[in-house]
Write an enzyme that holds these catalytic residues in place. Structure first.
Site, short mmCIF file in Angstrom:
data_model
loop_
_atom_site.label_atom_id
_atom_site.label_comp_id
_atom_site.label_asym_id
_atom_site.label_seq_id
_atom_site.Cartn_x
_atom_site.Cartn_y
_atom_site.Cartn_z
N ARG A 128 70.78 48.09 21.11
CA ARG A 128 71.11 47.23 22.25
C ARG A 128 72.41 47.71 22.85
O ARG A 128 73.28 48.18 22.14
CB ARG A 128 71.39 45.80 21.78
CG ARG A 128 70.20 45.01 21.37
CD ARG A 128 70.71 43.63 20.95
NE ARG A 128 69.72 42.97 20.13
CZ ARG A 128 70.00 42.06 19.22
NH1 ARG A 128 71.27 41.74 18.98
NH2 ARG A 128 69.05 41.50 18.53
N ARG A 149 11.24 41.37 47.80
CA ARG A 149 11.90 40.06 47.83
C ARG A 149 13.19 40.00 47.02
O ARG A 149 13.89 38.99 47.03
CB ARG A 149 10.91 38.97 47.36
CG ARG A 149 9.92 38.60 48.45
CD ARG A 149 9.14 37.36 48.05
NE ARG A 149 8.07 37.69 47.12
CZ ARG A 149 7.57 36.83 46.24
NH1 ARG A 149 8.07 35.61 46.14
NH2 ARG A 149 6.58 37.18 45.44
#
Ligand code: UD1
Ligand code: CA
Length: 475
Positions: free
Chosen positions: A459, A38
């Site tokens: 940068r 089940r």
């Protein structure tokens, strides 16, 4: 631990603990051969999880608390999956093939058990039986002890049949029971304890002359009565302890029951739960005083929360400890981490295994920390990945900072010393050290160590193109 040996009376000695009796010898047999049709699943029933742990593992953990001499799991349906899943446990296995009933199942384990002492029968699909209940069943070394319970709706269970003086005389299975017997509310939970040598003798006499054509373990009760062996009963204190799982629906129901039980336990200890129906503890949650837990939180494995800890809604914490006064804001995930006191975590923080945060650390939204140590008073408040890093005290990690810890093959560490300020949107390419007191300008890619107390940035120069026009849509 020393080797365990037996003496003739069935007492168990541990050789290096100067030969004093430890306990009456106990064997435990766990039945887990059933099909579980089940469940509608390819996985053996006993491997389905309740509170995050396979059903059978709950039973094995409880069994271990009784310090048995020998534990044996009877398996069958699902083949080797059951022994494989439980390989790390100190238990032996017995194959039952085909499955001819509960009595036949116990018989498969018996060749592995010594004659001395008691054998306790448990079930791999009855996960929440408590060791305190089982302990009460082990006090009569010469009796057959049954664990029973009174149910308003006893349908499906074996009924406990007693004589006029209240002595148990038999267990009758529902399918074999008369109308009058079906009205009996006291039922057999299936869990029982018996002297092993008697059990062996009784099981050898079983027949399958019943409606189901099975060898019923329960038939040993009538045999005990016939031999004037005392049949005791112990009453299970809670129905949930003896509930078996046959379907996903029963599994879900028992999960809720167990969660409510744990929530109730936390409330009685003084933990404030926003809603006891919306809490899931899959393991052990240990709380200090004045802990507050909002709705939808999940605690897995072993979790420890110190005094005054607040856990925001929909937070998941697994195998971690969180010290006093720390606040976790909603939707945070914390896994195998150690978090200090007075920290602010989340919302939407992810702290992964191997992370250690000291006191008063702030980890904000969309920040992921993995295998990193962060010293006191440091902050990473927005959108960062901190992996394989060691961060000192009073460090500020700006928004969008990433530790680039992986070159595609190997992982490297990033060291950030005390009092560093990392500008937003910085990439730290490991291995790299940002020395004490240094500052990194926003938008930098740092590939080399920075000197103490300096400003470092990388940068490209900002340019402006005069007269540039935005493109327009072509017709
Ligand atoms: C059994 C009891 C019944 C009790 C009920 C409680 C018997 C004959 N009946 O009935 O009195 O009220 O449990 O739930 O014992 N199993 C095996 N091998 C087998 C058969 C079963 O390992 O050959 C295992 C199953 O996996 C299951 C357990 O034993 O975990 C119980 O088996 P099941 O067939 O469900 O017994 P019930 O009919 O429920
Ligand atoms: Ca059953």
């Amino acid at each position: 631990m020393g080797a365990t040996t037996l003496n003739k009376s069935g007492f168990c000695y541990t050789t290096n603990s100067f030969r004093k009796p430890k306990m009456n010898l106990l064997n435990i047999v766990i039945l887990a051969a059933g099909k579980g049709t089940r469940m509608h699943s390819d996985k053996p029933k006993v491997l389905h999880a309740l509170a995050g742990k396979p059903l059978l593992q709950h039973v094995l953990d409880t069994a271990a608390e009784l310090s048995p001499f020998k534990t044996c799991v009877v398996y069958g349906h699902g083949g080797e999956a059951v022994p494989q899943a439980m390989a790390s446990y100190e238990t032996s296995f017995a194959l039952q093939e085909p499955q001819l009933g509960t009595g036949h199942a116990v018989q498969q384990a018996l060749p592995q058990l010594p004659d001395q002492g008691l054998t306790l029968i448990l079930y791999g699909d009855v996960p929440l039986i408590q060791h305190t209940t089982l302990q009460q069943m082990l006090t009569s070394p010469d009796a057959l002890t049954l664990l029973t319970i009174k149910l308003d709706q006893p349908a499906g269970y074996g009924r406990i049949v007693r004589d006029d003086t209240g002595n148990v005389i038999a267990i009758v299975e529902e399918k074999d029971a008369s109308q009058a017997q079906r009205a009996i509310g006291e039922v057999n939970t299936g869990i029982l304890a018996a002297p092993t040598h008697l059990l062996r003798n009784w099981l050898s006499q079983l027949s399958n002359n019943n409606v189901q054509g099975e060898y019923y373990l329960t038939d040993i009760v009538a045999m005990a009565v016939k031999q004037n062996v005392t049949v005791h009963t112990v009453h299970a204190p809670h129905v949930w302890e003896v509930l078996g799982i046959n379907s996903k629906s029963q599994l879900a129901d028992l999960e809720r029951t167990w969660q409510k039980e744990q929530a109730h336990h936390l409330l009685t200890q003084g933990v404030a739960l926003a809603d006891p129906a919306r809490l899931d503890v899959r393991g052990k949650l240990v709380c200090g005083r004045d802990v507050e837990i909002d709705v939808g939180c999940i605690f897995e494995g072993h979790v420890q929360l110190g005094n005054n800890v607040q856990v925001g809604a929909y937070t998941i914490i697994r195998n971690s400890s969180i010290a006093s006064g720390t606040h976790i804001a909603p939707y945070s995930h914390i896994d195998q981490a150690e978090i200090g006191s007075q920290c602010q975590i989340g919302p939407y923080a992810r702290i992964r295994p191997g992370s250690k945060l000291h006191n008063d650390v702030h980890i904000g939204n969309f920040v992921e920390v993995k295998n990193s140590e962060i010293a006191a008073n440091s902050k990473a408040n927005h959108l960062s990945y901190i992996g394989d890093a060691s961060i000192g005290s009073r460090v500020n990690v700006g928004a969008g900072t990433i530790t680039c810890n992986y070159d595609g093959v190997n992982k490297f560490r990033t060291i950030i010393e005390d009092d560093v300020f990392i500008g937003s949107d910085t990439q730290l390419v490991a291995p790299v050290t940002v020395a004490r007191g240094s500052t990194i300008g926003a938008g930098s890619t740092i590939t080399r160590d920075t000197p103490e107390g300096t400003l470092t940035l990388s940068r490209s120069k900002q340019i402006t193109i005069a007269g540039w026009k935005r493109p327009t849509k072509k017709k």
